[in-house]
Design a protein around this motif. Sequence first.
Motif, PDB file in Angstrom:
ATOM      1  N   LEU A 129       0.834  -1.206   0.000  1.00  0.00           N
ATOM      2  CA  LEU A 129       0.000   0.000   0.000  1.00  0.00           C
ATOM      3  C   LEU A 129       0.868   1.254   0.000  1.00  0.00           C
ATOM      4  N   ARG A 130       1.873   1.291   0.856  1.00  0.00           N
ATOM      5  CA  ARG A 130       2.754   2.455   0.903  1.00  0.00           C
ATOM      6  C   ARG A 130       3.472   2.672  -0.425  1.00  0.00           C
ATOM      7  N   GLN A 131       3.946   1.593  -1.010  1.00  0.00           N
ATOM      8  CA  GLN A 131       4.666   1.685  -2.281  1.00  0.00           C
ATOM      9  C   GLN A 131       3.768   2.200  -3.391  1.00  0.00           C
ATOM     10  N   SER A 132       2.529   1.692  -3.433  1.00  0.00           N
ATOM     11  CA  SER A 132       1.603   2.098  -4.485  1.00  0.00           C
ATOM     12  C   SER A 132       1.213   3.567  -4.343  1.00  0.00           C
ATOM     13  N   VAL A 133       0.964   4.025  -3.126  1.00  0.00           N
ATOM     14  CA  VAL A 133       0.626   5.437  -2.916  1.00  0.00           C
ATOM     15  C   VAL A 133       1.824   6.317  -3.250  1.00  0.00           C
ATOM     16  N   ARG A 134       3.025   5.886  -2.888  1.00  0.00           N
ATOM     17  CA  ARG A 134       4.238   6.673  -3.142  1.00  0.00           C
ATOM     18  C   ARG A 134       4.493   6.841  -4.638  1.00  0.00           C
ATOM     19  N   ARG A 135       4.128   5.861  -5.443  1.00  0.00           N
ATOM     20  CA  ARG A 135       4.286   5.975  -6.899  1.00  0.00           C
ATOM     21  C   ARG A 135       3.284   6.948  -7.502  1.00  0.00           C
ATOM     22  N   TRP A 136       2.234   7.191  -6.760  1.00  0.00           N
ATOM     23  CA  TRP A 136       1.170   8.097  -7.215  1.00  0.00           C
ATOM     24  C   TRP A 136       1.520   9.546  -6.882  1.00  0.00           C
ATOM     25  N   MET A 137       1.987   9.771  -5.624  1.00  0.00           N
ATOM     26  CA  MET A 137       2.336  11.127  -5.190  1.00  0.00           C
ATOM     27  C   MET A 137       3.362  11.030  -4.070  1.00  0.00           C
ATOM     28  N   SER A 138       4.054  12.129  -3.822  1.00  0.00           N
ATOM     29  CA  SER A 138       5.033  12.143  -2.753  1.00  0.00           C
ATOM     30  C   SER A 138       4.314  12.215  -1.406  1.00  0.00           C
ATOM     31  N   GLU A 139       5.022  11.792  -0.371  1.00  0.00           N
ATOM     32  CA  GLU A 139       4.425  11.831   0.960  1.00  0.00           C
ATOM     33  C   GLU A 139       4.152  13.266   1.386  1.00  0.00           C
ATOM     34  N   ARG A 140       5.044  14.199   1.016  1.00  0.00           N
ATOM     35  CA  ARG A 140       4.829  15.595   1.372  1.00  0.00           C
ATOM     36  C   ARG A 140       3.545  16.119   0.730  1.00  0.00           C
ATOM     37  N   GLU A 141       3.340  15.749  -0.529  1.00  0.00           N
ATOM     38  CA  GLU A 141       2.130  16.187  -1.224  1.00  0.00           C
ATOM     39  C   GLU A 141       0.883  15.617  -0.561  1.00  0.00           C
ATOM     40  N   LEU A 142       0.949  14.352  -0.190  1.00  0.00           N
ATOM     41  CA  LEU A 142      -0.201  13.720   0.456  1.00  0.00           C
ATOM     42  C   LEU A 142      -0.478  14.356   1.815  1.00  0.00           C
ATOM     43  N   LEU A 143       0.582  14.642   2.569  1.00  0.00           N
ATOM     44  CA  LEU A 143       0.395  15.255   3.877  1.00  0.00           C
ATOM     45  C   LEU A 143      -0.210  16.648   3.753  1.00  0.00           C
ATOM     46  N   ASN A 144       0.195  17.389   2.741  1.00  0.00           N
ATOM     47  CA  ASN A 144      -0.390  18.715   2.516  1.00  0.00           C
ATOM     48  C   ASN A 144      -1.878  18.601   2.212  1.00  0.00           C
ATOM     49  N   ARG A 145      -2.229  17.602   1.427  1.00  0.00           N
ATOM     50  CA  ARG A 145      -3.643  17.407   1.101  1.00  0.00           C
ATOM     51  C   ARG A 145      -4.448  17.062   2.368  1.00  0.00           C
ATOM     52  N   ILE A 146      -3.877  16.171   3.179  1.00  0.00           N
ATOM     53  CA  ILE A 146      -4.564  15.787   4.420  1.00  0.00           C
ATOM     54  C   ILE A 146      -4.719  16.994   5.334  1.00  0.00           C
ATOM     55  N   GLY A 147      -3.687  17.827   5.407  1.00  0.00           N
ATOM     56  CA  GLY A 147      -3.732  18.981   6.278  1.00  0.00           C
ATOM     57  C   GLY A 147      -4.785  19.985   5.875  1.00  0.00           C
ATOM     58  N   ARG A 148      -5.010  20.121   4.565  1.00  0.00           N
ATOM     59  CA  ARG A 148      -6.022  21.071   4.103  1.00  0.00           C
ATOM     60  C   ARG A 148      -7.422  20.469   4.120  1.00  0.00           C
ATOM     61  N   SER A 149      -7.515  19.160   4.237  1.00  0.00           N
ATOM     62  CA  SER A 149      -8.762  18.412   4.444  1.00  0.00           C
ATOM     63  C   SER A 149      -9.750  18.500   3.298  1.00  0.00           C
ATOM     64  N   THR A 150      -9.991  19.695   2.743  1.00  0.00           N
ATOM     65  CA  THR A 150     -11.042  19.827   1.730  1.00  0.00           C
ATOM     66  C   THR A 150     -10.484  20.166   0.356  1.00  0.00           C
ATOM     67  N   ALA A 151      -9.167  20.182   0.197  1.00  0.00           N
ATOM     68  CA  ALA A 151      -8.586  20.521  -1.102  1.00  0.00           C
ATOM     69  C   ALA A 151      -8.849  19.416  -2.108  1.00  0.00           C
ATOM     70  N   PRO A 152      -9.067  19.773  -3.413  1.00  0.00           N
ATOM     71  CA  PRO A 152      -9.291  18.746  -4.441  1.00  0.00           C
ATOM     72  C   PRO A 152      -8.092  17.812  -4.531  1.00  0.00           C
ATOM     73  N   LEU A 153      -8.379  16.542  -4.655  1.00  0.00           N
ATOM     74  CA  LEU A 153      -7.325  15.540  -4.786  1.00  0.00           C
ATOM     75  C   LEU A 153      -7.769  14.586  -5.878  1.00  0.00           C
ATOM     76  N   GLN A 154      -7.130  14.667  -7.041  1.00  0.00           N
ATOM     77  CA  GLN A 154      -7.584  13.902  -8.198  1.00  0.00           C
ATOM     78  C   GLN A 154      -6.615  12.771  -8.485  1.00  0.00           C
ATOM     79  N   GLN A 155      -7.184  11.695  -9.000  1.00  0.00           N
ATOM     80  CA  GLN A 155      -6.348  10.569  -9.397  1.00  0.00           C
ATOM     81  C   GLN A 155      -5.413  11.032 -10.502  1.00  0.00           C
ATOM     82  N   GLY A 156      -4.114  10.739 -10.337  1.00  0.00           N
ATOM     83  CA  GLY A 156      -3.153  11.118 -11.354  1.00  0.00           C
ATOM     84  C   GLY A 156      -2.418  12.396 -11.025  1.00  0.00           C
ATOM     85  N   GLU A 157      -2.840  13.149  -9.947  1.00  0.00           N
ATOM     86  CA  GLU A 157      -2.126  14.359  -9.585  1.00  0.00           C
ATOM     87  C   GLU A 157      -0.734  14.009  -9.063  1.00  0.00           C
TER      88      GLU A 157
END
Length: 537
Positions: free
Chosen positions: A509-537
Amino acid sequence: MNETRQVQVPHSYFQKAKSEYSDWRWAMIREFIQNAYDAQATTIDFRLTINAAGRIELHVDDDGIGMDRDTLENVLLCMGGSRKPAGSIGGFGIAKAILFFAHHAYTIQTRDLTVQGSGSEFRLQIDGGRIDGSRMTVDLADEALMLDSWHKRIRTYVRACFMEYATGRPVTILLDGQELPQNNETVYNFYVQTPLGPMWYDEIAGSSRSEFVVSVAGLPMFTETFYSSANQSALSGGLELDAGSTVLTANRDGFSSAVREQFSKVVSGLVQNQSAVRYGQALDLSINFEAGVDAARIIPNSIDAGGDTSGRPTTPLLMVCTEAVEPESVAGYAAALRRITHDRYPANFHLKVESLSLRRSAGSQAYLTAPALVAELNKQRNAKLAHSWRIALITILCCDWAITNGVALFDGFGLPVDWNNFHGRVTDLQAFHGGRRVDAGFCFVDNAQGLCAVSVADGKPHRVFVNPMLLTTETGFRHGDTLDLAFHEVAHLWEQHHGESFCIVEAKLRQSVRRWMSERELLNRIGRSTAPLQQGE
């Protein structure tokens, strides 16, 4: 010439009665406490002394109703005699051997009567004075070196008593004038209802020996052990027999053979399924639900939220409880949640609260009252955590490995997601695993930072929980902590038990998510909670 004679019973006959008990000293303490309690005593005082011959004497005084001559001669000092009223703890009337007859000598004082005896012979005297309750002294024939052992046995036995909890009637038990602690307020981690009666216990890891104190109306009868074949865990606690003394041996020192076999099956099942028992102790509640809810289980809020001037919807959260819970038992929670509006929490959000039906649960650190629950849910940081938690879960479930291994995604209209033409927000999607919806939630369970409940019932959702009381800004909460916990709990959808297979799933799971986006990018999305997050970003 015809003569009427009586059977003579030698002292040695009664002395052999000690061997019929696994621990006759424990049984003797039990019988004295039981007799005094059944006589309505509020205080029972044990004292131990050494007599001139160097033997231990046990003194037991109580403030009960005492005995008249008929009761003394034809009940207490008569083998098999028992006239206990309904509701009494005793018994079969055969314990007199270890109470009096098996010892060197005994003295009984009650009301205006005094008995002095040895073995089957005694002398009854009517005195001019009168005492309340009963005073009994037994010359045990135990040598003085046994004194510490007797003190320890009495303390240990009384520590297992919980008559006040079981019957509602307190009794003070003293040893040499000092009150002894009882078991009326002890908090246990688990409480289950079994065919034999309620069981409560703590779990002991790495052991194969389970031990239960078996009680009737809060009075310990004996200790029963069970040995498991593997060191999965051992259980230590108590069992209150629904059937009372009727399922015990005549001396109340053990189970009848059929019941002993039933006890072994019950404990074996608990040991083998302890993880399920551990999780099932908590109360399941659902709020802000959208679909898949049995309307008959909805607990309505009787008071409208009203008075909201923030411009948010004022429709209060409704709550639904599981089939095993009576609505009346959680009505307080429903009423407390009436001030929380829909926009505060994600849809189909679940709560797992330590059950209020747990025996003696008021002393548990996991005990959460309805006002305390709504106070937690009203905290802004917890509302944000709820959305962040769901975002983390849904994002992980949108990765390629998850989709390849049984996860299906649907949009807000309930339609399957076409990733080639999807331009919405991942956070608006609903994930299904194995045909069951995956929901987020909070758990308020002692020492549990997160939980994953994989449903085995058709149509029931999987639920993935985080504990907001352990994962907060005050305790060093970071979005990375949420993400790490989310990976761990999501991995449990595929592997329930920790082990090599579980570690492989979490790594995938970690490997697959990491290939999709960086951890920093994912954490930023989680922190903003309501920001758009699209498959392929």
